[in-house]
Motif scaffolding. Structure first.
Motif, short mmCIF file in Angstrom:
data_model
loop_
_atom_site.label_atom_id
_atom_site.label_comp_id
_atom_site.label_asym_id
_atom_site.label_seq_id
_atom_site.Cartn_x
_atom_site.Cartn_y
_atom_site.Cartn_z
N LEU A 148 -32.88 -111.03 -24.13
CA LEU A 148 -34.07 -110.37 -24.67
C LEU A 148 -34.75 -109.52 -23.60
O LEU A 148 -35.36 -108.50 -23.91
CB LEU A 148 -35.05 -111.40 -25.23
CG LEU A 148 -34.55 -112.18 -26.45
CD1 LEU A 148 -35.59 -113.22 -26.88
CD2 LEU A 148 -34.20 -111.26 -27.60
N GLY A 149 -34.64 -109.89 -22.35
CA GLY A 149 -35.18 -109.09 -21.26
C GLY A 149 -34.47 -107.74 -21.17
O GLY A 149 -35.11 -106.70 -21.04
N HIS A 150 -33.13 -107.76 -21.24
CA HIS A 150 -32.38 -106.51 -21.25
C HIS A 150 -32.78 -105.65 -22.44
O HIS A 150 -33.00 -104.44 -22.29
CB HIS A 150 -30.86 -106.77 -21.37
CG HIS A 150 -30.24 -107.45 -20.21
ND1 HIS A 150 -29.46 -108.57 -20.37
CD2 HIS A 150 -30.26 -107.17 -18.88
CE1 HIS A 150 -29.02 -108.96 -19.18
NE2 HIS A 150 -29.49 -108.12 -18.26
N LEU A 151 -32.87 -106.27 -23.59
CA LEU A 151 -33.18 -105.51 -24.81
C LEU A 151 -34.57 -104.90 -24.75
O LEU A 151 -34.79 -103.80 -25.25
CB LEU A 151 -33.00 -106.40 -26.05
CG LEU A 151 -31.56 -106.87 -26.29
CD1 LEU A 151 -31.51 -107.87 -27.44
CD2 LEU A 151 -30.63 -105.70 -26.53
N ASP A 152 -35.50 -105.60 -24.13
CA ASP A 152 -36.85 -105.06 -23.95
C ASP A 152 -36.80 -103.79 -23.09
O ASP A 152 -37.43 -102.78 -23.43
CB ASP A 152 -37.75 -106.12 -23.31
CG ASP A 152 -39.12 -105.58 -22.98
OD1 ASP A 152 -39.79 -105.06 -23.89
OD2 ASP A 152 -39.52 -105.66 -21.80
N ILE A 153 -36.06 -103.84 -22.01
CA ILE A 153 -35.95 -102.66 -21.13
C ILE A 153 -35.25 -101.52 -21.86
O ILE A 153 -35.68 -100.36 -21.78
CB ILE A 153 -35.22 -103.01 -19.81
CG1 ILE A 153 -35.98 -104.07 -19.03
CG2 ILE A 153 -34.94 -101.75 -18.99
CD1 ILE A 153 -37.35 -103.67 -18.53
N ILE A 154 -34.21 -101.82 -22.61
CA ILE A 154 -33.49 -100.78 -23.36
C ILE A 154 -34.42 -100.13 -24.38
O ILE A 154 -34.50 -98.90 -24.46
CB ILE A 154 -32.24 -101.37 -24.06
CG1 ILE A 154 -31.20 -101.76 -23.02
CG2 ILE A 154 -31.66 -100.37 -25.07
CD1 ILE A 154 -30.06 -102.62 -23.57
N ARG A 155 -35.15 -100.94 -25.12
CA ARG A 155 -36.07 -100.40 -26.14
C ARG A 155 -37.11 -99.48 -25.50
O ARG A 155 -37.39 -98.39 -25.98
CB ARG A 155 -36.75 -101.56 -26.88
CG ARG A 155 -37.73 -101.13 -27.97
CD ARG A 155 -38.49 -102.32 -28.55
NE ARG A 155 -39.16 -103.13 -27.57
CZ ARG A 155 -40.30 -102.81 -26.94
NH1 ARG A 155 -40.90 -101.68 -27.21
NH2 ARG A 155 -40.84 -103.64 -26.06
N ARG A 156 -37.66 -99.91 -24.39
CA ARG A 156 -38.69 -99.12 -23.72
C ARG A 156 -38.11 -97.89 -23.03
O ARG A 156 -38.75 -96.84 -22.98
CB ARG A 156 -39.46 -100.01 -22.75
CG ARG A 156 -40.27 -101.04 -23.56
CD ARG A 156 -40.86 -102.16 -22.76
NE ARG A 156 -41.53 -101.71 -21.58
CZ ARG A 156 -41.53 -102.41 -20.43
NH1 ARG A 156 -40.89 -103.55 -20.35
NH2 ARG A 156 -42.17 -101.95 -19.39
N ALA A 157 -36.90 -97.99 -22.53
CA ALA A 157 -36.24 -96.83 -21.90
C ALA A 157 -36.00 -95.72 -22.92
O ALA A 157 -36.00 -94.54 -22.57
CB ALA A 157 -34.93 -97.26 -21.24
N CYS A 158 -35.81 -96.11 -24.18
CA CYS A 158 -35.60 -95.11 -25.24
C CYS A 158 -36.79 -94.16 -25.38
O CYS A 158 -36.63 -93.05 -25.87
CB CYS A 158 -35.32 -95.79 -26.57
SG CYS A 158 -33.66 -96.49 -26.69
N THR A 159 -37.96 -94.58 -24.94
CA THR A 159 -39.14 -93.71 -25.03
C THR A 159 -39.16 -92.68 -23.90
O THR A 159 -39.95 -91.74 -23.95
CB THR A 159 -40.45 -94.52 -25.00
OG1 THR A 159 -40.60 -95.12 -23.71
CG2 THR A 159 -40.47 -95.58 -26.09
N LEU A 160 -38.30 -92.84 -22.91
CA LEU A 160 -38.30 -91.97 -21.74
C LEU A 160 -37.21 -90.90 -21.75
O LEU A 160 -37.31 -89.93 -21.01
CB LEU A 160 -38.13 -92.81 -20.46
CG LEU A 160 -39.15 -93.92 -20.23
CD1 LEU A 160 -38.76 -94.72 -18.99
CD2 LEU A 160 -40.54 -93.34 -20.08
N VAL A 161 -36.17 -91.13 -22.55
CA VAL A 161 -35.00 -90.24 -22.51
C VAL A 161 -34.57 -89.84 -23.91
O VAL A 161 -34.92 -90.49 -24.90
CB VAL A 161 -33.82 -90.91 -21.76
CG1 VAL A 161 -34.16 -91.15 -20.29
CG2 VAL A 161 -33.39 -92.20 -22.43
N ASP A 162 -33.77 -88.79 -23.98
CA ASP A 162 -33.17 -88.36 -25.25
C ASP A 162 -31.86 -89.08 -25.50
O ASP A 162 -31.45 -89.27 -26.64
CB ASP A 162 -32.90 -86.85 -25.22
CG ASP A 162 -34.16 -86.06 -24.91
OD1 ASP A 162 -35.13 -86.20 -25.67
OD2 ASP A 162 -34.17 -85.34 -23.89
N ARG A 163 -31.19 -89.43 -24.41
CA ARG A 163 -29.89 -90.11 -24.48
C ARG A 163 -29.90 -91.23 -23.45
O ARG A 163 -30.21 -90.99 -22.27
CB ARG A 163 -28.78 -89.12 -24.18
CG ARG A 163 -27.39 -89.69 -24.19
CD ARG A 163 -26.35 -88.56 -24.04
NE ARG A 163 -25.02 -89.07 -24.10
CZ ARG A 163 -24.25 -89.29 -23.02
NH1 ARG A 163 -24.70 -88.99 -21.82
NH2 ARG A 163 -23.05 -89.78 -23.16
#
Length: 164
Positions: free
Chosen positions: A15-30
């Motif tokens: 869930l820690g990885h998934l939290d970072i992935i979800r939040r990283a999606c707000t920073l990049v297009d890909r």
């Protein structure tokens, strides 16, 4: 198009990885999720299973966030992988001060190798700061409940690995 690389072994994805992935999606297009082949770590899950777990967990987020999310297994230097996938930034999650010391060194080395790629740190949300894949595997191996640390699908995969 801004491309980010979020690397890790994801053995298993938490869930820690998934939290970072979800939040990283707000920073990049890909967002490229680099699934590391690290022969020094002797992963519990083979590469194809780790890639499949990550892909299954993040499948819905591309549509929800508008961010293209792809997985990319890699075994070369992280900075070379970032260049290979066209990433302008490397996304790293931080849990504690101990993480920062290691990551600080890595950023310095990566900047020496390629100063065109930036590293961005995202602090883990408070409820995820103690989660580490190594500890999740140990708890699961000893028969403990890891439901607070991983998704139900990953929990089932761990249970299957450690079935007695």
């Amino acid at each position: 198009m801004r491309t980010g690389l979020y690397p890790g072994t994801f053995d298993p994805v938490t869930l820690g990885h998934l939290d970072i992935i979800r939040r990283a999606c707000t920073l990049v297009d890909r967002l490229v999720i680099g699934v590391a082949i690290n022969r020094d770590k002797s992963p519990l899950f083979p590469l194809d299973e780790r890639v499949a777990m990550v892909e299954a967990e993040v499948a819905r987020w591309s549509a929800e966030t508008g961010t293209e999310i792809v997985t990319h297994p890699f075994e070369n230097l992280l900075i070379d992988c970032a260049a290979d996938v066209g990433a302008q930034i490397i996304v790293r999650g931080l849990r504690a001060v101990a993480d920062f010391e290691y990551e600080y060194q890595m950023v310095g080395m990566n900047r020496q190798l390629n100063d065109r790629i930036e590293t961005v740190f995202l602090m883990a949300e408070a409820q995820h700061q103690a989660i580490a894949s190594k500890l999740v595997k140990e708890i699961a191996r000893l028969g403990g409940d890891v439901g607070a640390f991983v998704t139900p699908e990953v929990d089932r995969a761990l249970s299957a690995k450690f079935a007695r």
